[in-house]
Write a protein that holds these residues in place. Structure first.
Motif, PDB file in Angstrom:
ATOM      1  N   THR A 590      13.252  31.289 154.829  1.00 33.65           N
ATOM      2  CA  THR A 590      13.361  31.477 156.284  1.00 33.65           C
ATOM      3  C   THR A 590      12.158  32.288 156.736  1.00 33.65           C
ATOM      4  OG1 THR A 590      15.773  31.447 156.207  1.00 33.65           O
ATOM      5  CG2 THR A 590      14.758  32.392 158.169  1.00 33.65           C
ATOM      6  N   VAL A 591      11.454  31.789 157.726  1.00 32.28           N
ATOM      7  CA  VAL A 591      10.250  32.473 158.206  1.00 32.28           C
ATOM      8  C   VAL A 591      10.291  32.594 159.726  1.00 32.28           C
ATOM      9  CG1 VAL A 591       8.896  30.334 158.349  1.00 32.28           C
ATOM     10  CG2 VAL A 591       7.715  32.513 158.126  1.00 32.28           C
ATOM     11  N   GLU A 592       9.836  33.734 160.210  1.00 30.02           N
ATOM     12  CA  GLU A 592       9.670  33.951 161.651  1.00 30.02           C
ATOM     13  C   GLU A 592       8.238  34.396 161.886  1.00 30.02           C
ATOM     14  OE1 GLU A 592      11.089  36.940 165.260  1.00 30.02           O
ATOM     15  OE2 GLU A 592      12.207  36.947 163.367  1.00 30.02           O
ATOM     16  N   LEU A 593       7.537  33.691 162.755  1.00 25.86           N
ATOM     17  CA  LEU A 593       6.124  34.030 162.989  1.00 25.86           C
ATOM     18  C   LEU A 593       5.741  33.802 164.446  1.00 25.86           C
ATOM     19  CD1 LEU A 593       4.753  31.009 163.106  1.00 25.86           C
ATOM     20  CD2 LEU A 593       4.788  31.213 160.628  1.00 25.86           C
ATOM     21  N   GLU A 594       4.562  34.300 164.781  1.00 25.98           N
ATOM     22  CA  GLU A 594       4.030  34.166 166.140  1.00 25.98           C
ATOM     23  C   GLU A 594       2.624  33.601 166.073  1.00 25.98           C
ATOM     24  OE1 GLU A 594       3.212  36.927 170.133  1.00 25.98           O
ATOM     25  OE2 GLU A 594       3.370  37.861 168.148  1.00 25.98           O
ATOM     26  N   VAL A 595       2.356  32.606 166.891  1.00 26.89           N
ATOM     27  CA  VAL A 595       1.011  32.034 167.005  1.00 26.89           C
ATOM     28  C   VAL A 595       0.464  32.419 168.372  1.00 26.89           C
ATOM     29  CG1 VAL A 595      -0.370  29.939 166.956  1.00 26.89           C
ATOM     30  CG2 VAL A 595       1.654  30.109 165.518  1.00 26.89           C
ATOM     31  N   LYS A 596      -0.741  32.998 168.396  1.00 26.08           N
ATOM     32  CA  LYS A 596      -1.299  33.464 169.668  1.00 26.08           C
ATOM     33  C   LYS A 596      -2.805  33.189 169.713  1.00 26.08           C
ATOM     34  CE  LYS A 596      -1.412  38.067 167.544  1.00 26.08           C
ATOM     35  NZ  LYS A 596      -0.882  39.434 167.573  1.00 26.08           N
ATOM     36  N   PRO A 597      -3.363  33.034 170.903  1.00 29.18           N
ATOM     37  CA  PRO A 597      -4.814  32.804 171.004  1.00 29.18           C
ATOM     38  C   PRO A 597      -5.600  34.084 170.745  1.00 29.18           C
ATOM     39  CG  PRO A 597      -3.819  32.903 173.185  1.00 29.18           C
ATOM     40  CD  PRO A 597      -2.690  33.003 172.203  1.00 29.18           C
ATOM     41  N   VAL A 598      -6.840  33.939 170.255  1.00 27.57           N
ATOM     42  CA  VAL A 598      -7.736  35.088 170.074  1.00 27.57           C
ATOM     43  C   VAL A 598      -8.974  34.873 170.939  1.00 27.57           C
ATOM     44  CG1 VAL A 598      -6.950  35.702 167.768  1.00 27.57           C
ATOM     45  CG2 VAL A 598      -8.771  34.025 168.007  1.00 27.57           C
ATOM     46  N   GLU A 599      -9.573  35.945 171.380  1.00 22.35           N
ATOM     47  CA  GLU A 599     -10.716  35.851 172.292  1.00 22.35           C
ATOM     48  C   GLU A 599     -11.994  35.460 171.565  1.00 22.35           C
ATOM     49  OE1 GLU A 599     -11.117  39.411 174.557  1.00 22.35           O
ATOM     50  OE2 GLU A 599      -9.174  39.204 175.553  1.00 22.35           O
ATOM     51  N   THR A 600     -12.196  36.032 170.368  1.00 28.32           N
ATOM     52  CA  THR A 600     -13.423  35.728 169.631  1.00 28.32           C
ATOM     53  C   THR A 600     -13.275  34.387 168.915  1.00 28.32           C
ATOM     54  OG1 THR A 600     -12.557  36.996 167.762  1.00 28.32           O
ATOM     55  CG2 THR A 600     -14.048  38.133 169.267  1.00 28.32           C
ATOM     56  N   ALA A 601     -14.345  33.585 168.928  1.00 26.63           N
ATOM     57  CA  ALA A 601     -14.308  32.260 168.292  1.00 26.63           C
ATOM     58  C   ALA A 601     -14.077  32.407 166.798  1.00 26.63           C
ATOM     59  CB  ALA A 601     -15.616  31.524 168.563  1.00 26.63           C
ATOM     60  N   SER A 602     -13.092  31.697 166.288  1.00 27.54           N
ATOM     61  CA  SER A 602     -12.766  31.761 164.869  1.00 27.54           C
ATOM     62  C   SER A 602     -12.277  30.394 164.411  1.00 27.54           C
ATOM     63  CB  SER A 602     -11.695  32.826 164.614  1.00 27.54           C
ATOM     64  OG  SER A 602     -11.260  32.788 163.278  1.00 27.54           O
ATOM     65  N   VAL A 603     -13.033  29.755 163.518  1.00 25.60           N
ATOM     66  CA  VAL A 603     -12.659  28.426 163.032  1.00 25.60           C
ATOM     67  C   VAL A 603     -11.398  28.515 162.183  1.00 25.60           C
ATOM     68  CG1 VAL A 603     -13.406  26.438 161.649  1.00 25.60           C
ATOM     69  CG2 VAL A 603     -15.056  27.658 163.086  1.00 25.60           C
ATOM     70  N   MET A 604     -11.326  29.535 161.331  1.00 19.45           N
ATOM     71  CA  MET A 604     -10.145  29.734 160.488  1.00 19.45           C
ATOM     72  C   MET A 604      -9.125  30.613 161.213  1.00 19.45           C
ATOM     73  SD  MET A 604     -10.953  28.036 157.824  1.00 19.45           S
ATOM     74  CE  MET A 604      -9.814  28.541 156.559  1.00 19.45           C
ATOM     75  N   PRO A 605      -7.820  30.336 161.029  1.00 17.82           N
ATOM     76  CA  PRO A 605      -6.811  31.181 161.684  1.00 17.82           C
ATOM     77  C   PRO A 605      -6.828  32.611 161.144  1.00 17.82           C
ATOM     78  CG  PRO A 605      -5.773  29.649 160.137  1.00 17.82           C
ATOM     79  CD  PRO A 605      -7.209  29.253 160.241  1.00 17.82           C
ATOM     80  N   VAL A 606      -6.670  33.588 162.044  1.00 17.91           N
ATOM     81  CA  VAL A 606      -6.579  35.001 161.648  1.00 17.91           C
ATOM     82  C   VAL A 606      -5.124  35.277 161.261  1.00 17.91           C
ATOM     83  CG1 VAL A 606      -6.895  37.381 162.398  1.00 17.91           C
ATOM     84  CG2 VAL A 606      -8.437  35.585 163.253  1.00 17.91           C
TER      85      VAL A 606
END
Length: 780
Positions: A590-606
């Motif tokens: 069971t997983v709970e997570l949040e996906v959100k935009p970032v301001e600095t350009a990043s090809v890989m997810p932070v």
């Protein structure tokens, strides 16, 4: 037999390579085997060892010179500035070719590919080796087209110096800026050569100013031109106060005279040169303290008394320190100014021992080399270009590939000379070698003599470097910096002529990918088709042509597609549970997570973890989570394009004992996709920086066309009689632009493209794109 061979070499100087290879009879092969040497046939670049005559040198004359006498240099510039022509003249004047090749005639040494000779452009970098006044020069001619930027990047990585060639009528152009930044990145000392001084509209002053303003470099004027345009006849050596004039009746430019400037014969020119020399001395003194002390001490009263050797030594120091760049001029096509350029390469550019490589002490003289290019030869198999930093390479030597963690054996060692190669017994540090027999080595691999040698070097790196070089893996400390491979911007499907030929196509693509890391091949999961991804229209066109010519496959290309990307505009939380029982084992996550935009350009997810999650998270589970996140971000919900500029925060994670890491990855991936679908989504499109050179008459037509292509004009400059339009245009709107521009301007305009960044599409264009992709017709 030797005299017969000499006649054969002399009488066939322009026989096509393929024809000569086909006509070689068994008697000739037997003669060559007895001589145990490689006879370069086709366009004859070198004579047989021991047959030095007919004023052509042998490559065997300088195989292992002292390291101080070695120069590893590259020729770099914007497309059509004259790189290949300059290289051709260099080889002729150094005595390694019998005739002057011409790009338009398709008989140059370094442009040996069929596609290069047909199009008159350089596609892949070519290495040649020659000597000049006792110096061994390894020279690489690099492409100028933006689609082949990676070729320049991987060659600059292993060079010690470079010659930047400029069109004197255009100065600094779009691709000049790109290659200059690449050289800055690798801290490579440079010399500037203002070519095409004979061209109508050539301006020495304008070209120098553009170097100062656009490249932010400090030009040191070592030469002044004698005339410009059609009046160009020679150059003035500012350092020695001499006039160099080429014989107007000479076809090849070998004959020139060097005369000192005298008050009686050239009063005005002597005055101008003296002023230029004094300005040069002051400029160098500002940049070099040692030279400043010398000038202010002994020669403060009269700069004319300063010896040329002292000034040259100081210029060399500031060039190596990269605080300034020497500037020379000439016309390679008209055979003027190339010999002084060669002299400048040996005088001002560094030898390998003058470059500071921090990893060299770790090897203590053992072998350390970098594989920077791979070619496939039908007879020899993979040919691997290597820069040797320390140690020695010999045939039959076993080497250890640190990146691949494997041992391979070099079967043969060759000295590169474009598409002709000379077999040699050994090669020492500081040189560039061509090796045969390495099956697994690829671009960017670091080579050592053995695994134990690599581990010993790793321990020295850890001891000497301390925390600076500490990393998780011991071998990682030794990996020489490879090349950053840019992401492709175009893709299309490629199909073989029949299903039976699919394996042949796969083999061809595998070989081409090893040669060209910027070429990506992937399999479409839905359709099962092979997808070809490249850096531009020309790049994909060349690959298609090479598959046909070199591998004999008539392949079919689908329509070119733009490589879009996706992002999200708001933060979304999601929860997911995966519960599977396989056999007698239950897998529960069971997983709970949040996906959100970032301001600095990043090809890989932070990726971020909540404190409660990161406390007791095993390494295997963490890797599984990150694999799930990365795989989910490869395909976005709108177009199936990669997702970028996002951060993922893992808030909660519950794992049932015995749950496999594969199930963890699957659950996380599904949860990410659920969050992405719930968010407000945005398509990002590649934006190209465009520079168009056009005459005043067609300016309004070109601007109107760019407006229709959603272009944004940044500025319009004046260069001689032309207008230079600089702006940004979406890549999707620029396909086929070369044909349209030729039609609009009657073939008089030129343009250069470079990927700038990815930018959000406006809602209307995005709706049209999504409708087109889904097969719906949009009514606007």
């Amino acid at each position: 037999m030797l005299s017969n061979l000499r006649k054969f070499v002399v009488s066939h100087k322009k026989t096509p390579i393929l024809h000569v290879n086909n006509m070689c009879c068994s008697k000739m092969r037997a003669s060559l085997q007895r001589l145990k040497s490689h006879v370069p046939l086709g366009r004859n670049y070198s004579s047989l060892p021991g047959l030095i005559g007919n004023d052509i040198k042998s490559l065997h004359s300088v195989i292992n010179p002292p390291i101080a006498k070695i120069r590893n240099i590259g020729i770099m510039a914007h497309i059509d500035a004259g790189k290949t022509t300059t290289t051709e003249r260099i080889l002729y004047y150094s005595g390694y070719t019998r005739s002057l090749g011409d790009v338009d005639d398709g008989d140059t040494v370094t442009d040996f590919m069929a596609q290069e000779r047909e199009r008159g452009i350089t596609i892949q970098s070519a290495a040649v080796t020659f000597d000049w006044k006792g110096y061994r020069v390894n020279l690489i001619d690099t492409p100028g087209h933006v689609d082949f930027t990676l070729e320049v990047e991987r060659c600059l990585r292993v060079l010690d110096g470079a010659v930047a060639v400029f069109d004197a009528s255009a100065g600094v152009e779009a691709q000049t800026l790109t290659v200059w930044r690449q050289a800055d990145k690798h801290k490579i000392p440079r010399i500037c050569f203002l070519n095409k001084m004979d061209k109508t509209g050539a301006s020495f002053k304008y070209a120098v100013e553009s170097i100062r303003e656009k490249l932010k470099a400090k030009p040191l004027l070592l030469q002044l031109p004698l005339g410009e345009g059609k009046a160009f006849k020679g150059v003035v050596d500012v350092v020695n106060k001499e006039k160099l004039l080429w014989n107007p009746n000479s076809d090849d430019g070998k004959d020139f005279v060097r005369n000192p400037l005298l008050e009686m014969s050239d009063p005005e020119l002597l005055k101008e040169t003296t002023e230029a020399r004094n300005a040069l001395i002051e400029q160098v003194a500002d940049l070099d303290d040692e030279f400043a002390d010398l000038v202010l001490g002994e020669f403060s009263e009269n700069f004319d008394l300063l010896p040329a050797e002292k000034l040259q030594t100081a210029i060399r120091r500031v060039t190596l320190a990269q605080t300034a760049v020497p500037v020379l001029c000439g016309s390679a096509l008209k055979n003027k100014g190339v010999q002084p350029l060669l002299d400048a390469v040996t005088v001002y550019l560094p030898s390998p021992e003058e470059r500071n490589y921090e990893f060299l002490p770790w090897y203590k003289g053992d072998l350390c080399a970098l594989a920077f290019k791979v070619l496939h030869d039908k007879q020899r198999g993979p040919l691997v270009f290597m820069r040797i930093y320390s140690g020695m390479i010999k045939p039959q030597l076993a080497i250890y590939n640190i990146n691949g963690n494997c041992t391979e054996r070099i079967s043969r060692l060759l000295l590169p000379f474009a598409d002709q190669h000379i077999e040699i017994p050994s090669l020492t540090a500081g040189n560039i070698a061509l090796t045969v027999g390495l099956k697994h080595t690829a671009t960017g691999d670091t080579i050592a003599s053995s695994k134990s040698s690599a581990l010993a070097a790793a321990r020295r790196a850890e001891t000497e470097g301390g925390k600076k070089h500490r990393r998780n893996n011991e071998a990682e400390r030794l990996l020489l910096a490879g090349v950053e491979i840019p992401e492709p911007v175009f893709f299309c499907t490629i199909e073989p002529p029949s299903v039976a030929k699919q394996s042949d196509l796969d083999y061809a693509l595998k070989c081409l990918q090893r040669e060209d890391p910027s070429l990506k091949v992937k399999l479409d999961a839905d359709s099962g088709q092979t997808v070809l991804c490249g850096m531009g229209e020309l790049h994909i066109e060349i690959i298609h042509d090479r598959i046909k010519r070199e591998y004999g496959l008539e392949t079919y290309l689908g329509p070119l597609q733009v490589a879009y990307r996706e992002t999200i505009l708001n933060a979304v939380c999601a929860t997911d549970t995966l519960d599977r029982t396989l056999g007698d084992k239950r897998h529960l996550v069971t997983v709970e997570l949040e996906v959100k935009p970032v301001e600095t350009a990043s090809v890989m997810p932070v990726i971020e973890y909540a404190g409660s999650v990161s406390e007791d998270l095993p390494t295997a589970s963490q890797e599984a989570i990150e694999n799930g996140i990365h795989s989910a971000c490869l395909q976005g919900p709108l177009l199936g394009s990669p997702v970028q500029d996002v951060a993922v925060a893992v808030h909660s994670l519950i794992i049932h004992p015995g749950t496999s890491t594969t199930m963890i990855s699957a659950c996380v991936s599904r949860c990410i996709q659920k969050a992405l679908k719930a968010a407000d989504k945005q398509v990002l499109e590649p934006l190209m920086k465009l520079e168009v050179t056009v005459t005043r008459d067609y300016l309004s037509l070109v601007l109107a066309d760019l407006a229709q292509r959603r272009g944004t004009i940044q500025e319009i400059q004046t260069r001689q009689e032309n207008k230079i339009i600089t702006g940004f245009v979406p890549l999707a709107e620029i396909m086929g632009y070369s044909t349209v521009l030729r039609t609009l301007t009657s073939g008089s305009a030129t343009f250069a493209l470079e990927l700038s960044n990815y930018e959000a599409m406006n809602p209307q264009d995005q709706t049209v794109l999504l409708g087109r992709r889904s097969g719906l017709t949009q009514v606007l």
